[in-house]
Each structure stands twice: as structure tokens, then as C-alpha cells.
Design an enzyme around this catalytic site. Structure first.
Site, PDB file in Angstrom:
ATOM      1  CG  ASP A 107      -2.062  -8.518   8.291  1.00  0.00           C
ATOM      2  OD1 ASP A 107      -2.314  -8.801   9.478  1.00  0.00           O
ATOM      3  OD2 ASP A 107      -2.752  -7.758   7.597  1.00  0.00           O
TER       4      ASP A 107
ATOM      5  CG  ASP B 175       0.356 -13.066   4.466  1.00  0.00           C
ATOM      6  OD1 ASP B 175      -0.709 -13.531   4.931  1.00  0.00           O
ATOM      7  OD2 ASP B 175       0.443 -11.955   3.906  1.00  0.00           O
TER       8      ASP B 175
ATOM      9  CE  LYS C  31      -5.960  -8.228  -1.044  1.00  0.00           C
ATOM     10  NZ  LYS C  31      -6.114  -8.060   0.415  1.00  0.00           N
TER      11      LYS C  31
ATOM     12  CE  LYS D 135      -1.476  -9.718   0.663  1.00  0.00           C
ATOM     13  NZ  LYS D 135      -1.562  -9.768   2.108  1.00  0.00           N
TER      14      LYS D 135
ATOM     15  CB  CYS E 176      18.743  15.892  31.052  1.00  0.00           C
ATOM     16  SG  CYS E 176      19.210  16.132  29.331  1.00  0.00           S
TER      17      CYS E 176
HETATM   18  S1  IVH Z   1     -12.298  -8.589  -5.000  1.00  0.00           S
HETATM   19  C1  IVH Z   1     -13.622 -12.596  -6.090  1.00  0.00           C
HETATM   20  N1  IVH Z   1     -11.294  -6.189  -4.882  1.00  0.00           N
HETATM   21  O1  IVH Z   1      -9.258  -8.432  -0.265  1.00  0.00           O
HETATM   22  C2  IVH Z   1     -12.857 -11.457  -5.648  1.00  0.00           C
HETATM   23  N2  IVH Z   1     -11.175  -7.549  -2.940  1.00  0.00           N
HETATM   24  O2  IVH Z   1      -9.582 -11.879  -0.516  1.00  0.00           O
HETATM   25  C3  IVH Z   1     -13.310 -10.948  -4.361  1.00  0.00           C
HETATM   26  N3  IVH Z   1     -10.149  -6.429  -1.015  1.00  0.00           N
HETATM   27  O3  IVH Z   1     -11.203  -9.698   1.980  1.00  0.00           O
HETATM   28  C4  IVH Z   1     -12.548  -9.829  -3.816  1.00  0.00           C
HETATM   29  N4  IVH Z   1      -9.759  -4.517  -2.014  1.00  0.00           N
HETATM   30  O4  IVH Z   1     -12.083  -7.489   1.350  1.00  0.00           O
HETATM   31  C5  IVH Z   1     -11.522  -7.342  -4.216  1.00  0.00           C
HETATM   32  N5  IVH Z   1     -10.466  -4.004  -4.912  1.00  0.00           N
HETATM   33  C6  IVH Z   1     -10.701  -5.153  -4.262  1.00  0.00           C
HETATM   34  C7  IVH Z   1     -10.337  -5.319  -2.916  1.00  0.00           C
HETATM   35  C8  IVH Z   1     -10.590  -6.543  -2.280  1.00  0.00           C
HETATM   36  C9  IVH Z   1      -9.654  -5.182  -0.885  1.00  0.00           C
HETATM   37  C10 IVH Z   1     -10.146  -7.440   0.058  1.00  0.00           C
HETATM   38  C11 IVH Z   1     -11.458  -8.111   0.273  1.00  0.00           C
HETATM   39  C12 IVH Z   1     -11.138  -9.510   0.608  1.00  0.00           C
HETATM   40  C13 IVH Z   1      -9.717  -9.654   0.188  1.00  0.00           C
HETATM   41  C14 IVH Z   1      -9.646 -10.614  -0.955  1.00  0.00           C
END
Ligand code: IVH
Length: 731
Positions: free
Chosen positions: A35, A39, A123, A376, A470
Site C-alpha cells: 500500500d 500511496d 483505522k 496514518k 550444513c
Molecule cells: S470513516 C466519511 N472510520 O478507511 C468517513 N473509516 O477511506 C468514512 N476505515 O475504506 C470512513 N477504520 O473502510 C472510518 N474508524 C474508521 C475506519 C475507517 C477504517 C476505512 C474505511 C474506508 C477507509 C476510509
């Protein structure tokens, strides 16, 4: 070529690359690059387009959320689009500060105005899902897709035990779960305590006192869409991959292992065959919502999360209220410090403005809300190159291929080596010297080479060949039929094995010889001062001070530690001998059963099998060890050097009532906890297994017993309740 042309060309290149990798990632669940690398490419393109807006074509990867609908699933148009989230790439504290400053600016707040309240969340690194409930019943589950249209994966999502099928229902989803055992049966420390009044009341009061707002109303809205992340815990992932490797080794053609938990989860959710999906151990956390109709009138994000929890959705225990940038920074740091200890992967934290009114006021830019940001952590996968492949010799002579890497910062540490496990693994991944590889380090799991980027291979790179001798002592290395590993046959002739054997003997849990560490053992073995374990006790001051960096005082200390270690216990001594398959607990069982070392040394396989928990492989290994004259000789000499312990009479041989029986526990028993029941059973000689098979003798089932009970009934295995269990134990 002028600069404008070069820019256009690079933008085209980047677009093509990103399209390719986005397809691999979102559609095929089989990414070729980490990833972090994606990015980087994405940001390069973004920067280029920012500087030269004419390069920003409508189909540029920067202009969409990512993901297309896979053929085979019905399409679902989201009632409320599933948005993306802005990423703060700055991994330092300023990420939180920037966000807070931006929010304040956009809300028109001045210095001295009150702090903004946020909700800080983990996240999760999985797959976003929208769950639609009508009148409290799960009617549809959909992936995010491109944010507007996703895939209908209801069948697969139904197999996830943590997702309620009906709200307000005290029973979780009863469908069978794969990898039953630890993670499915034990309460997850990351979940808030289940919907109990006490726990949520506590959090509720916390939010009340901090917000001065009205109580959470619990009426379930007739239309409710819950959003959250489907993911796979690391232990479930490891277990599943282990079992996949087993199937592949057994010749299964259509099986594969997964590169990381995120891909395994995504693959499972988008698996066209729900029967396969249900074998995959998935978990879920709720963190948001889509359409809601006719429900309580919520004021804050936190209130909604509390309500979701009360309605039966798992909400991470780490979700918390935070005031101003300082709290966010503290949260980022706190979670960062605990990241490795969490049972699942996260790639950062998310900050959200708590007040729904303020969220509305802040609104969106393109498809990202201004009220939320992802902050992040350092990536857990990175690209690097393989400088060489060395072979490491362990204590038991096992040869492990190890990739020496161009140092790379991954998962928060600099990694220079990654295990390649064994010959089959190297060949399966086809890792060669010079290759560009993805390295992964997550949790406290040792760094691993996930895969190779074949297009970056230098021409002529040679296929790795496992050595047949070995690399340390030159003895033959052999791989036995049915084994995955090559082993050096040199035994204690091999200095690598000798070093490990001495370190094993000296470790704290064995003879506990303080100060006898790796460096010292290396020196002594290399200098030829020590060849066998008894040589340790023949060391004199002169031998020691002759070694590099060894002062008089340290030498005295080592000698004193050796002297102290002579007075030990039988379990420690047995464990210290390093007999294959004899860990601390087996050593204790052997000592308890036989009382005296001579009894163990002279025991036949049949007698060894009488010891609780000793099976045929362990018994064979112990027997073979003591058959070796040089092992007996070592023991003899250690005793002659003064190593001693107290011996006792053999344990009385009353046969245990449940010896040889296998029992499976499921559901909640009225009075006994699962651990208590397990202890009682094991004390009675039974083996307690995690899953039901034809070999199971009894299933003890309590309340809310699920698939294991069904399976027992299917296979005709005897089923007992707690009373039945007590009768069984009483003989
Ligand atoms: S909120 C409007 N909260 O991160 C906000 N997303 O692009 C919508 N993700 O694919 C997302 N943990 O699956 C939110 N605590 C969290 C999250 C989360 C993981 C992922 C989500 C999405 C990406 C955000």
C-alpha cells in the site's frame, strides 16, 4: 524532450500504473505492491496534477474512490454514498494539529475560542461494509465498490458471527465459524463489554458530563444502515494460512495462502461461494452509518456509536472522545505504542468532529468530508531488495533460509532479515537473490517476505537451492520424508547446534546460569574452550580471562553463577537437555510421573505414553534421546561435576478416569467457567479439543451452543450438560 512533455509522459505512466495496481487491489484482492508504494505513486501523480492541472483527466485514478464491481455479485446503489477519507500522511504529531487547525479555520473559530470535540477511532485495515436493517432485520450487506455502487455480499456477511442478524436479539449469529477456538470463543478484549447497562451507562455518563446533552435513546430506527469494517484478526489469519499451507502440502490444487489479513478478509467477503466464505474467520467493528430513518434524534457521532453498541454491534473499546489537538496527539501516540499488541492490523487512527451539526456545517470537498481525517502509522509492508539468502542452523539442527535485506523501515522498525521458513516456502514464493520483494512486519510476528515483484527481477537470477550440507559444520543435511525442514545431521559436532544447546541449557528457565549469553558462548565454542555441556563446569578462571573483553570480575561472576546453577530441579534439568518436543510443561509432567531421572532414562515408549499429554511423537523422541550413548555420557558427566536435584517417588499410578478421551466444550455452562471445566477435564486425564470430529468422545454444551453442538448431533457424538459432565468426572 521538454519539461512539459516529460511531465505529460510521467503522468500517463503513473495513471497506467495506478490503474493496474488499483485493479489488482480492489478487484482481484491480489495486490503486487505494498500500500505504501501505491500511496507514493498516487501522491506523485497528485502533485504532478496539482502543478499542471491540464494533466488531470476525468479518468485519472486521482478522480475516483477506487474499486469496481466484480462480475458475479448483484450491484447495490448506496442510498448514501460511501465516502473516502482524507489521509494525513504526516506521521508526526503535526498530522493531528493540521487537522484541528483546518477544522477551526473552517468553522471560523479564533484563538481563545473553545476547543473542538472529536471522536478518535482506530483505522481498521479491512474492508468497508454497509449493513442495511429494515425493522431491525439484516436485509442487505454491500461493499463500498466505487462509493456509489457496491456489491451485494449479504450471504457472506451473514456468516460473520459478530454481525447481528436481528437487532435487539440477545443471541449472536449462530452460524458456524471457521477456526473455532480462541478468538471466537473468548471475549475480545477490544470490544466494549456486551450491551450490559452498567458498561454503556458508564460511557454514556462520560459523554453526558462532557457534553451536557440529552440521554441516548435506544429505539431501533425502522431503516438503519450501519457502516464498519470487516477484517481478520492476526491470529485467525496465521491459523488459516497454516491450514492452507497444510492443504497445499497435501497436494490440493485450488488452494492458496493469503499475503495479509486485509486481503484474506477482502477475499472472503467477495468469495462467490458462501460455503467457502463461512470457513474464513472474520470479525467486524462498526464506526459509522448511512441511511437512518425514523430513529432517535442524534446530536453527536459518539451518541450514535453508543446506540450502535447498545443495539448489538461491536464497537472498538479504543473509540474515545477527545478535546482539541492535544487529545488527538495523545491518542495517536497511545495507539501507536500499543499497535503491535492489538490482535488485528490497523494502519492508523481516524479523527472525526463529534457534533453532527458541525459536521454538516463543515461539509465535503469532492468525496471527502472536511470533518474527518485518517492519520496514518508507518506502513507494515514495504518494498526492498534481497541481498543474499543465508541458511541459519538452529538448536535442533533445523536449517532455516533467511533473506538478508537492504535495510528497510517497516512497521516502525528497521528490518534487515526476514525468514523464508523452509525450502518449500522459498520455492512457492520463488525468492531469488537480487529480487525486489514486499516485506511485512505486523504485530510481534517476525518479519516475512510476502511476495516477489517478478517484473523487477534481474535477468539470470538463480533459483534458490537449499544446501545439502550444513553451512556451519559441513555434515550432511537431510530432509526426511514428510518433513518440511532440512536438518543438519552433525548433532553436537556442529558448532551451531552446540552453541544453541549450551544457550538452551543455560537459559533462565533451565539451569539459569546468569551472564552466560550469546556472545560469551560464541567465543567459548569458537575458541574450543567448550565442546560439551559438562565442559561448562570444568571452566577455570584462566580459560575465561583469556577471552576477549573478559575482565577478572566478570569471570568470577560467571564461575559463581555456574556454581549456583549446580543446585537445580529435575524439570529444569530435563528441559535444559533440549530433547526435541520436550518443553517446560512436558519436563514437569515427566518429573512428576517418574520422580527420578533414571526412571525416565530407562523408560520404554509404552511407559512414556502413560504420562499425561505425552503422545507417540514425544515418547519416541524421549526414548531415542536416551538411547544415544553420548547423551547418557553427558548426563553422567554433569552429575559427576556436581549438578544435582532432589528426586522423589514415582507418582501413584491410579489410572485417570478420562485418560484417552477427547472432549469439546461449547456454549456457556450454568456454573463452571470454560477454564474451570477445562481444568477439571484435564486433571481427569481428558484432552480438551477446540473442534468436533469423529474422534470426539463427548461434547459438553451449555447455553448458546452453536455449530459445535450441531456437528456433534450430526456425527452422533454424546452430548452432556454440566450435570452430565460432573457425573463423568466423578467416574
Ligand atoms: S470513516 C466519511 N472510520 O478507511 C468517513 N473509516 O477511506 C468514512 N476505515 O475504506 C470512513 N477504520 O473502510 C472510518 N474508524 C474508521 C475506519 C475507517 C477504517 C476505512 C474505511 C474506508 C477507509 C476510509
Amino acid at each position: 524532450m521538454n519539461r512539459a512533455d516529460a511531465g505529460r509522459r510521467r503522468a500517463g505512466e503513473l495513471q497506467a500504473l495506478l490503474h493496474h495496481h488499483a485493479h489488482r487491489y480492489y478487484v482481484l484482492d491480489a495486490p503486487e505492491i505494498p500500500d505504501a508504494e501505491y500511496d507514493r505513486l498516487f501522491q506523485e501523480l497528485q502533485a504532478l496534477e496539482e502543478a499542471h492541472p491540464e494533466l488531470r483527466t476525468p479518468d485519472s485514478p486521482t478522480q475516483r474512490v477506487g474499486g469496481t464491481v466484480l462480475e458475479g455479485f448483484a450491484k447495490v446503489r448506496h442510498k448514501v454514498p460511501m465516502l473516502s477519507i482524507r489521509t494525513e500522511t504526516d506521521i508526526e504529531a503535526s498530522g493531528a494539529r493540521n487537522f484541528d487547525a483546518r477544522v477551526r479555520r473552517e468553522l471560523g473559530l479564533k484563538e481563545g475560542d473553545p476547543q473542538v470535540e472529536y471522536v478518535a477511532e482506530l483505522k481498521f485495515d479491512g474492508l468497508a461494509i454497509n449493513l442495511r436493517y429494515e425493522n431491525g432485520v439484516l436485509v442487505q450487506a454491500a461493499t463500498r465498490g466505487d462509493g456509489e455502487v457496491g456489491e451485494d455480499v449479504t450471504q457472506n456477511i451473514r456468516t460473520i458471527g459478530q454481525i447481528p442478524l436481528r437487532l435487539g436479539d440477545p443471541h449472536p449469529n449462530p452460524l458456524p465459524q471457521a477456526g473455532e477456538g480462541a478468538s471466537q470463543d473468548q471475549p475480545d478484549p477490544n470490544l466494549l463489554p456486551p450491551g450490559g447497562e452498567g458498561a454503556s451507562q458508564q460511557a454514556h455518563e462520560n459523554s453526558l458530563s462532557r457534553l451536557g446533552e440529552r440521554a441516548v435513546v435506544r429505539a431501533i430506527p425502522p431503516i438503519l444502515e450501519v457502516r464498519g469494517e470487516v477484517f481478520m484478526r492476526r491470529d485467525d489469519f496465521e491459523r488459516m494460512n497454516e491450514s492452507q499451507r497444510g492443504k497445499i502440502a497435501a497436494g490440493a490444487k485450488n488452494e492458496k495462502t493469503f499475503v495479509n489479513p486485509r486481503n484474506a478478509a477482502a477475499g472472503a467477503v467477495r468469495q462467490l461461494d458462501p460455503a467457502i466464505a463461512r470457513q474464513r474467520p472474520l470479525s467486524f467493528f462498526a464506526y459509522g452509518w448511512g441511511e437512518i430513518e425514523g430513529g432517535p434524534d442524534f446530536q453527536t457521532h459518539f451518541e450514535v456509536l453508543q446506540a450502535l453498541k447498545a443495539w448489538g454491534f461491536p464497537v472498538s473499546e479504543r473509540t474515545t472522545l477527545a478535546t482539541g489537538a492535544d487529545d488527538l496527539i495523545a491518542y495517536h501516540q497511545g495507539v501507536g505504542a500499543d499497535r503491535d499488541r492489538l490482535p488485528f492490523d490497523i494502519d492508523g487512527v481516524v479523527y472525526k468532529v463529534n457534533s453532527l451539526a458541525l459536521q454538516k456545517q463543515l461539509g465535503f470537498v469532492t468525496r471527502e468530508p472536511r470533518w474527518a481525517v485518517a492519520h496514518k502509522f508507518p506502513a507494515q509492508e514495504q518494498l526492498t531488495t534481497v541481498e543474499s539468502i543465508d541458511v541459519y542452523v538452529g538448536r535442533t539442527g533445523k536449517l532455516t533460509p533467511v533473506a538478508r535485506l537492504q535495510p528497510v523501515f517497516v512497521g516502525g522498525v528497521t528490518v534487515t532479515n526476514a525468514t523464508l521458513h523452509n525450502e518449500d516456502e522459498v520455492h512457492r514464493k520463488d525468492v531469488r537473490v537480487g529480487d525486489t520483494v514486499i516485506v511485512r512486519r505486523a504485530g510481534d510476528v517476525i518479519p516475512e517476505v510476502v511476495s516477489v515483484l517478478p517484473e523487477k527481477r534481474v535477468p539470470g537470477a538463480a533459483v534458490f537451492a537449499m544446501p545439502h550440507i550444513c553451512p556451519v559444520c559441513g555434515s550432511a543435511a537431510v530432509r526426511e520424508e514428510g518433513e518440511a525442514d532440512y536438518r543438519c545431521t552433525g548433532g553436537l559436532f556442529c558448532s551451531a547446534q552446540r552453541k544453541h544447546a549450551i544457550l538452551h541449557f543455560a537459559q533462565r528457565r533451565a539451569l539459569d546460569i546468569e551472564g552466560l549469553g550469546e556472545k560469551l558462548v560464541d567465543q567459548m565454542v569458537d575458541a574450543g574452550v567448550i565442546r560439551t555441556l559438562p565442559d561448562l563446569y570444568r571452566l577455570g578462571l584462566a580459560n575465561l580471562v583469556a577471552l576477549e573483553r573478559m575482565g577478572d570480575k566478570s569471570a568470577q561472576n560467571v564461575l559463581a553463577a555456574l556454581e549456583t546453577s549446580k543446585s537445580t530441579t529435575l524439570p529444569r534439568f530435563l528441559y535444559g537437555l533440549g530433547i526435541r518436543h520436550v518443553g517446560e510443561s512436558t519436563a514437569r509432567d515427566l518429573a512428576r510421573h517418574f520422580g527420578k531421572l533414571d526412571g525416565i532414562m530407562d523408560a520404554g515408549v509404552e511407559q512414556l505414553l502413560q504420562v499425561p499429554d505425552v503422545g507417540p511423537i514425544v515418547a519416541e523422541s524421549i526414548h531415542a534421546f536416551f538411547l544415544q550413548p553420548h547423551n547418557r555420557e553427558v548426563i553422567e558427566q554433569l552429575r559427576a561435576c556436581g549438578v544435582h536435584w532432589e528426586e522423589s517417588e514415582p507418582a501413584v499410578q491410579a489410572p485417570l478416569p478420562l485418560a484417552g478421551k477427547t472432549v469439546v466444550l461449547t456454549g456457556t455452562l450454568p456454573t463452571l467457567s470454560r477454564d474451570e471445566a477445562k481444568e477439571l477435564l484435564e486433571a481427569a486425564g481428558a484432552k480438551v479439543a477446540a473442534s468436533v470430529s469423529k474422534k470426539t468422545d463427548y461434547v459438553v454444551a451449555g447455553a448458546e451452543a452453536g455449530s459445535k453442538l450441531e456437528k456433534a448431533q450430526l456425527l452422533g457424538v454424546a452430548v452432556l450438560d454440566e450435570d452430565g459432565l460432573r457425573q463423568l468426572l466423578a467416574g
